[in-house]
Design a protein around this motif. Structure first.
Motif, PDB file in Angstrom:
ATOM      1  N   LYS A 140       1.023  -1.312   0.089  1.00 16.11           N
ATOM      2  CA  LYS A 140       0.030  -0.024  -0.090  1.00 16.11           C
ATOM      3  C   LYS A 140       0.853   1.109  -0.047  1.00 16.11           C
ATOM      4  O   LYS A 140       1.877   1.458   0.680  1.00 16.11           O
ATOM      5  CB  LYS A 140      -0.796   0.115   1.349  1.00 16.11           C
ATOM      6  CG  LYS A 140      -1.825  -0.919   1.444  1.00 16.11           C
ATOM      7  CD  LYS A 140      -2.856  -0.781   2.386  1.00 16.11           C
ATOM      8  CE  LYS A 140      -3.714  -2.186   2.529  1.00 16.11           C
ATOM      9  NZ  LYS A 140      -4.480  -1.946   3.825  1.00 16.11           N
ATOM     10  N   PHE A 166     -14.522   6.736   1.413  1.00 17.25           N
ATOM     11  CA  PHE A 166     -14.687   5.631   2.337  1.00 17.25           C
ATOM     12  C   PHE A 166     -13.802   4.570   2.086  1.00 17.25           C
ATOM     13  O   PHE A 166     -13.617   3.938   3.334  1.00 17.25           O
ATOM     14  CB  PHE A 166     -16.170   5.192   2.014  1.00 17.25           C
ATOM     15  CG  PHE A 166     -17.415   5.989   2.262  1.00 17.25           C
ATOM     16  CD1 PHE A 166     -17.324   6.246   3.651  1.00 17.25           C
ATOM     17  CD2 PHE A 166     -18.239   6.358   1.578  1.00 17.25           C
ATOM     18  CE1 PHE A 166     -18.338   7.092   4.230  1.00 17.25           C
ATOM     19  CE2 PHE A 166     -19.449   7.328   2.017  1.00 17.25           C
ATOM     20  CZ  PHE A 166     -19.331   7.774   3.282  1.00 17.25           C
ATOM     21  N   LYS A 188     -23.475   5.658   3.634  1.00 24.76           N
ATOM     22  CA  LYS A 188     -22.808   4.673   2.873  1.00 24.76           C
ATOM     23  C   LYS A 188     -23.936   3.753   1.960  1.00 24.76           C
ATOM     24  O   LYS A 188     -23.717   3.439   1.014  1.00 24.76           O
ATOM     25  CB  LYS A 188     -22.152   3.631   3.657  1.00 24.76           C
ATOM     26  CG  LYS A 188     -20.609   4.001   3.785  1.00 24.76           C
ATOM     27  CD  LYS A 188     -19.630   2.960   4.658  1.00 24.76           C
ATOM     28  CE  LYS A 188     -19.120   1.865   3.597  1.00 24.76           C
ATOM     29  NZ  LYS A 188     -18.206   0.987   3.988  1.00 24.76           N
ATOM     30  N   ARG A 194      -0.561   6.678   3.780  1.00 23.89           N
ATOM     31  CA  ARG A 194      -0.961   6.079   5.038  1.00 23.89           C
ATOM     32  C   ARG A 194      -0.255   7.001   6.269  1.00 23.89           C
ATOM     33  O   ARG A 194      -1.097   7.205   7.319  1.00 23.89           O
ATOM     34  CB  ARG A 194      -0.726   4.682   5.045  1.00 23.89           C
ATOM     35  CG  ARG A 194      -1.376   3.635   4.267  1.00 23.89           C
ATOM     36  CD  ARG A 194      -0.966   2.329   4.780  1.00 23.89           C
ATOM     37  NE  ARG A 194       0.336   2.122   4.023  1.00 23.89           N
ATOM     38  CZ  ARG A 194       1.156   1.315   4.613  1.00 23.89           C
ATOM     39  NH1 ARG A 194       0.927   0.546   5.764  1.00 23.89           N
ATOM     40  NH2 ARG A 194       2.437   1.069   4.059  1.00 23.89           N
ATOM     41  N   ILE A 199     -10.859   5.545   4.090  1.00 13.54           N
ATOM     42  CA  ILE A 199     -11.241   5.592   5.716  1.00 13.54           C
ATOM     43  C   ILE A 199     -11.023   4.114   6.153  1.00 13.54           C
ATOM     44  O   ILE A 199     -10.485   3.806   7.237  1.00 13.54           O
ATOM     45  CB  ILE A 199     -12.422   6.161   6.072  1.00 13.54           C
ATOM     46  CG1 ILE A 199     -12.488   7.679   5.644  1.00 13.54           C
ATOM     47  CG2 ILE A 199     -12.843   5.866   7.337  1.00 13.54           C
ATOM     48  CD1 ILE A 199     -13.662   8.438   5.809  1.00 13.54           C
ATOM     49  N   GLU A 200     -11.538   3.380   5.206  1.00 13.34           N
ATOM     50  CA  GLU A 200     -11.739   1.883   5.922  1.00 13.34           C
ATOM     51  C   GLU A 200     -10.105   1.241   5.751  1.00 13.34           C
ATOM     52  O   GLU A 200      -9.866   0.208   6.549  1.00 13.34           O
ATOM     53  CB  GLU A 200     -12.276   0.890   4.650  1.00 13.34           C
ATOM     54  CG  GLU A 200     -14.020   0.759   4.666  1.00 13.34           C
ATOM     55  CD  GLU A 200     -14.631   0.040   3.524  1.00 13.34           C
ATOM     56  OE1 GLU A 200     -15.652   0.572   3.629  1.00 13.34           O
ATOM     57  OE2 GLU A 200     -13.759  -0.500   2.912  1.00 13.34           O
ATOM     58  N   GLU A 201      -9.383   1.573   5.089  1.00 11.59           N
ATOM     59  CA  GLU A 201      -7.998   1.202   4.921  1.00 11.59           C
ATOM     60  C   GLU A 201      -7.081   2.078   5.819  1.00 11.59           C
ATOM     61  O   GLU A 201      -5.824   1.825   5.760  1.00 11.59           O
ATOM     62  CB  GLU A 201      -7.487   1.468   3.379  1.00 11.59           C
ATOM     63  CG  GLU A 201      -7.748   0.683   2.586  1.00 11.59           C
ATOM     64  CD  GLU A 201      -7.658  -0.846   2.482  1.00 11.59           C
ATOM     65  OE1 GLU A 201      -6.558  -1.262   3.247  1.00 11.59           O
ATOM     66  OE2 GLU A 201      -8.365  -1.983   2.320  1.00 11.59           O
ATOM     67  N   ARG A 205      -6.910  11.445  10.664  1.00 12.81           N
ATOM     68  CA  ARG A 205      -7.457  10.251  10.290  1.00 12.81           C
ATOM     69  C   ARG A 205      -8.842  10.093  10.750  1.00 12.81           C
ATOM     70  O   ARG A 205      -9.114  10.766  11.608  1.00 12.81           O
ATOM     71  CB  ARG A 205      -6.382   9.153  10.722  1.00 12.81           C
ATOM     72  CG  ARG A 205      -6.399   8.012   9.909  1.00 12.81           C
ATOM     73  CD  ARG A 205      -5.403   7.040  10.079  1.00 12.81           C
ATOM     74  NE  ARG A 205      -3.940   7.685  10.204  1.00 12.81           N
ATOM     75  CZ  ARG A 205      -3.029   6.870  10.043  1.00 12.81           C
ATOM     76  NH1 ARG A 205      -3.116   5.518   9.969  1.00 12.81           N
ATOM     77  NH2 ARG A 205      -1.855   7.543   9.871  1.00 12.81           N
ATOM     78  N   ARG A 206      -9.807   9.351  10.177  1.00 10.83           N
ATOM     79  CA  ARG A 206     -10.867   9.094  10.525  1.00 10.83           C
ATOM     80  C   ARG A 206     -11.128   7.356  10.808  1.00 10.83           C
ATOM     81  O   ARG A 206     -10.425   6.652  10.284  1.00 10.83           O
ATOM     82  CB  ARG A 206     -12.124   9.249   9.724  1.00 10.83           C
ATOM     83  CG  ARG A 206     -12.516  10.675   9.447  1.00 10.83           C
ATOM     84  CD  ARG A 206     -13.131  11.174  10.808  1.00 10.83           C
ATOM     85  NE  ARG A 206     -14.018  10.240  11.184  1.00 10.83           N
ATOM     86  CZ  ARG A 206     -15.470  10.337  11.046  1.00 10.83           C
ATOM     87  NH1 ARG A 206     -15.723  11.465  10.396  1.00 10.83           N
ATOM     88  NH2 ARG A 206     -16.143   9.552  11.530  1.00 10.83           N
ATOM     89  N   SER A 207     -12.051   7.075  11.397  1.00  6.49           N
ATOM     90  CA  SER A 207     -12.508   5.847  11.588  1.00  6.49           C
ATOM     91  C   SER A 207     -13.921   5.611  11.552  1.00  6.49           C
ATOM     92  O   SER A 207     -14.716   6.818  11.928  1.00  6.49           O
ATOM     93  CB  SER A 207     -11.881   4.893  12.708  1.00  6.49           C
ATOM     94  OG  SER A 207     -12.609   5.282  13.806  1.00  6.49           O
ATOM     95  N   PHE A 208     -14.555   4.414  11.238  1.00  5.60           N
ATOM     96  CA  PHE A 208     -16.024   4.322  11.235  1.00  5.60           C
ATOM     97  C   PHE A 208     -16.512   3.995  12.623  1.00  5.60           C
ATOM     98  O   PHE A 208     -17.766   4.278  12.509  1.00  5.60           O
ATOM     99  CB  PHE A 208     -16.485   3.179  10.110  1.00  5.60           C
ATOM    100  CG  PHE A 208     -16.332   3.522   8.672  1.00  5.60           C
ATOM    101  CD1 PHE A 208     -16.818   4.847   8.215  1.00  5.60           C
ATOM    102  CD2 PHE A 208     -15.497   2.876   7.830  1.00  5.60           C
ATOM    103  CE1 PHE A 208     -17.014   5.357   6.807  1.00  5.60           C
ATOM    104  CE2 PHE A 208     -15.507   3.353   6.456  1.00  5.60           C
ATOM    105  CZ  PHE A 208     -16.109   4.540   6.128  1.00  5.60           C
TER     106      PHE A 208
END
Lengths: 201, 201, 201
Positions: free
Chosen positions: A141, C20, C87, A146, C23-25, A197-200
Motif C-alpha cells: 500500500k 470511504f 454509505k 498512509r 477511511i476503511e484502509e 485520520r478517521r474511523s467508522f
C-alpha cells in the motif's frame, strides 16, 4: 547550476529508495532497476501527462538516467554492512529530492498557465507519484497515503508558487522554497508528525 | 506477412495469459476479458505514451482485438481438463509474443529517432508492460520483477537494434532476432535461469 | 443542464466512494483526498488518453474538483454514526455516476469517430477506471473485476450509442439511456446478479 545539483541528488535518492524497496521485496536485478527508475522518473511522467507537457522529454534526461543506473549498480554491489548506514542518509537525500521535484513540478504547471489547483497537484504528483508507483509495483500500500506528511510539503510548494508569494522567475526565491520544503520534511520525520485520520467506529 | 503472424500469435498468447491469471484469481467473465486485453495491449500503450506515438493507434488493431476476445471466449468455454494442457503450450506461444512485441517496440522507438536507452526501454516495456499491469490488476507482485529473466531478452533485442547490429529495415535480420529471443526465452525456462539478487542481511 | 446535475452527482458519489475506501484502509486525510480524486477523475483521464482527447481538459473541471473536495471534507468531519447511513445512500448516487460517466465516455469516443469497440471500451473505462485505480491504491483487488455486473451496464451504454440505437445528439435519448443504466445497476445490486466464472478444477 545549483538547481541541476539538487535535481541530480533528488533523482539518485529516489532511484535508491526504489532499489532498496526492491531488495526488501527480494526482487532480482531487473526488478531493482525497474523500481528505481519508476521511482525517479514516474512522478514526472504522470505530471507531464496530466498537464500536457510531452512525455518524451523523458529521453532528454539521459545524464540523470545514467547516474540513477550507476547509483543502483553501486548499491547492488556494496556489502550489506554498508547498506544499512546508507539507508539513514537516504532520508536526507530524499528530502532534497522531494523539494527539487515539487518545485520543478509546480514550475512546469505554472509555465502551462494552469490554475492554482493544477499547480498544487502537479507539485504533489512530481513529488510523490514515483513513490506511489514504486509501492504498487512492490505489492505494498502506498506509504505516502498512509503514514506520512510527505505530500503536504510538495502541495505547499505548489501553493506558494501558485499564489505567487514565491516568484517563479527568481532563483533565490526558488532556492529558499526548496530549503523550506527540506526543513519541513526533516522536522516531520524527526518529530513524527502525522495527518489526521478517521474511523467508522 | 510472417511478421503479422508472429504478432497475432503473440497477442493471443498474451491475452490468454491474462485470462488464465484472471481465472486463477476467481475473477468473473468481465475480469477475464479485462485482464486479457490489458496483457495483450497494455505494454504497447505504455510504450507509445513514453515514446510519443499516438495511443489511438490502438483502435487500428481491431483484428487483433477481435482475435484476442475470440481466443479468451474459447478458453472460457473449454472443459477444465483441456485447460491445463493448454497452459503448457502457452509458454511457447508466450515466447513468440515476447519476441514479436520486443522487436516491434524497439522498431517504434528507432523510428522516432530516440537514443539507445529509449530503444531498450521501449522494447522492454512492450514485452513486459502488459504482464506487469495484469499482475497488478490481479493483486499480485509482478512476476517479471521477481523471478524471471523474461525482460532481459526484450532489452537485448532493443540493444541489438539500437546499436544497429540488427538492421531494422532488413526483414531477415528481424526474423533472426525474433528467433534468437524465442530460443533464449525457452532455454531460460528450461534451465531455470535466474538474475542475481541482493539481501540486506 | 440536467446533464450537468447528473455529472455533479456522479462525481461526488465517486469521490465519496474513494474517501470511504481510504477511511476503511486507515489512510490519512491526504490519502482520503487522493483516493477520492482518482476515483472521480481517473476513469476520464484514462479514457481521454486512450481515445486521443487532451488530458488537460481535466483542469477545466474546477467546479467538479471543488465540489468533490468539499464533499470529502464534510464526510471527514461527520460523526461516525452518520457515515454508515450515508454509505447506503451512496449505492444509489454511485449508480447515477456510473450512468452519467458511461454515457459521457461513449459520447467522447463517438465524437472522435472511433469504431464501436472503442466506444464500448471508452464507456466502460469512464465508468469503472476510477474505481479500479482506487482499489489498486488501496491495496485491494479491483472489486469490479471480481464480483459485480457493474461494468456490463457501462459497456451496454457504449454499445447502444455505438450502433446508433441511441441517437447521441438527442438529449431525451441520452437521459433515457442513463435511466436504463441506473435501473439495471440498482436491480443488479438488489437481486445480487453475477457474471459467470470459470475454475481450473
Amino acid at each position: 547550476m545549483t538547481w541541476d545539483v539538487l535535481n541530480i541528488i533528488g533523482t539518485i535518492a529516489f532511484a535508491l529508495s526504489g532499489a532498496f524497496v526492491a531488495i526488501e521485496e527480494k526482487y532480482d536485478l531487473l526488478g531493482i532497476y525497474v523500481l528505481g527508475l519508476v521511482t525517479a522518473f514516474g512522478g514526472g511522467v504522470i505530471r507531464n501527462l496530466l498537464i500536457g507537457v510531452p512525455v518524451t522529454t523523458l529521453w532528454e534526461q539521459e545524464l540523470l538516467l545514467k547516474l540513477a543506473l550507476l547509483a543502483m549498480t553501486i548499491v547492488f554491489l556494496l556489502p550489506a554492512s554498508l547498506l544499512s548506514s546508507w539507508k539513514r542518509l537516504l532520508i536526507f537525500f530524499d528530502a532534497i529530492g522531494l523539494a527539487a521535484f515539487a518545485v520543478q513540478g509546480a514550475l512546469h504547471a505554472k509555465a502551462m498557465n494552469l490554475p492554482i489547483s493544477a499547480i498544487m497537484i502537479a507539485a504533489m504528483l512530481t513529488g510523490i507519484g514515483g513513490g506511489i508507483i514504486r509501492d504498487i509495483l512492490a505489492g505494498r500500500k502506498p506509504l505516502v497515503l498512509r503514514e506520512e506528511t510527505y505530500a503536504i510539503w510538495a502541495i505547499l510548494a505548489g501553493f506558494l508558487i501558485g499564489i505567487e508569494v514565491v516568484n517563479s522567475s527568481n532563483s533565490l526565491h526558488l532556492y529558499l522554497l526548496a530549503l523550506l520544503v527540506i526543513c519541513l520534511r526533516l522536522l516531520a520525520v524527526k518529530y513524527n508528525w502525522r495527518l489526521p485520520r478517521r474511523s467508522f467506529s
